[in-house]
Design an enzyme around this catalytic site. Structure first.
Site, short mmCIF file in Angstrom:
data_model
loop_
_atom_site.label_atom_id
_atom_site.label_comp_id
_atom_site.label_asym_id
_atom_site.label_seq_id
_atom_site.Cartn_x
_atom_site.Cartn_y
_atom_site.Cartn_z
N HIS A 48 42.12 38.50 9.35
CA HIS A 48 42.13 37.12 9.80
C HIS A 48 41.83 37.04 8.04
O HIS A 48 42.19 37.46 7.15
CB HIS A 48 40.96 37.49 10.30
CG HIS A 48 39.91 38.73 9.03
ND1 HIS A 48 40.58 39.76 9.08
CD2 HIS A 48 38.80 38.76 8.21
CE1 HIS A 48 39.65 40.61 8.24
NE2 HIS A 48 38.38 40.17 8.09
N HIS B 209 39.45 36.38 5.35
CA HIS B 209 38.52 36.92 4.33
C HIS B 209 39.34 37.38 3.45
O HIS B 209 40.41 38.00 3.19
CB HIS B 209 38.03 38.39 4.91
CG HIS B 209 36.73 37.34 5.48
ND1 HIS B 209 35.66 38.02 7.01
CD2 HIS B 209 36.33 35.89 5.73
CE1 HIS B 209 34.63 37.54 7.41
NE2 HIS B 209 35.08 36.60 6.65
FE FE Z 1 37.15 43.11 5.34
ZN ZN Z 2 36.41 40.54 7.21
#
Ligand code: FE
Ligand code: ZN
Length: 256
Positions: A57, A59
């Site tokens: 993901h 982030h």
């Molecule tokens: Fe994380």
């Molecule tokens: Zn995350």
């Protein structure tokens, strides 16, 4: 069965880096890239040459090392179709149902949204291993940031259904705090009590509590146990839909 070597190491404040390698075919992947220097040091320690990054993901603590590692190694970055625009250096986009070869292994992609909207999980059945990013943690689960409880619950259902012996690699070492919280939800769970003691011992010795297994999580992780009568009673939610009970546990964790 082809062998897959897996090397996990702590980095940043509480992240895990994970390297996987198919020695016969000479391919090495970093599961996420929290920090380029830490990944490079881990590669050097093993004497491995990076060929891939598998991003779960967008982030920053999972993609912050992408561009530097790509510049250094010319590795191929595979990542979530739903977050391609937010995944630095992405070469190949994948999503639910996709499979790809990693050496002699087949990697299966699951969409596991909730923590982020496009979060994906990489499952390698031939190695009995799954890389879940920030969807599932040992005795916990990721914060629901870009979804809702129902969406996150659907994602966790997919992980619950994997073979019990599957080793689970997670993005963070949060287990000790998770265990303390879990005991407020299901204090009578003896498997959880025992595991909480083991986790305390591991952390006191400076050791990682990961990987876990699907089987152990099914027994001790309250976020996977909304069907348990004692939990439903404690939350005053008897016979409510499981996703709602999950959502209540998540809310309580957010406030804890
Ligand atoms: Fe994380
Ligand atoms: Zn995350």
């Amino acid at each position: 069965m082809p062998k897959l070597e897996i090397h996990q190491f702590p980095c940043l404040s509480d992240n895990f880096g994970v390297l996987i390698r198919d020695a016969e075919q000479g391919v090495v992947a970093s599961i996420d890239a929290p920090d380029a220097n830490a990944v490079t040091a881990a590669l050097a320690a093993k004497g491995w040459r990076l060929t891939h990054i598998l991003t779960t993901h967008h982030h920053h603590d999972h993609t912050g090392g992408n561009l530097a590692l790509k510049a250094e190694t010319a590795c191929t970055i595979i990542g979530p179709r739903g977050e391609a625009a937010k995944t630095p250096g992405i070469d190949k986009q994948v999503g639910e149902g996709d499979t790809f070869a990693f050496g002699a292994h087949q990697v299966r992609v699951l969409d596991t949204p909730g923590h982020t909207a496009g979060h994906i999980t990489y499952w390698i059945p031939s190695a009995n291993a799954v890389f879940v990013g920030d969807t599932l943690f040992a005795i916990g689960c990721g914060r629901v940031i870009e979804g809702n409880a129902q969406i996150m619950w659907q994602s966790l259902q997919k992980l619950k259904a994997l073979p019990k012996e599957t080793a689970v690699y997670c993005g963070h070492e949060y287990t000790q705090a998770n265990a303390r919280f879990a005991l407020t939800i299901e204090p009578e769970n003896e498997a959880l009590q025992k595991r909480a003691r083991e986790v305390d011992q591991l952390r006191a010795a400076g050791k990682a509590t990961l990987p876990t297994t699907i089987g152990l999580e099914l027994e001790t992780n309250p976020f996977l146990r909304p069907h348990v009568p004692a939990i439903q009673k404690r939350l005053d939610m008897v016979a409510k839909p499981e996703w709602q009970i999950f959502g209540e546990i998540r809310e309580r964790k957010n406030r804890s």
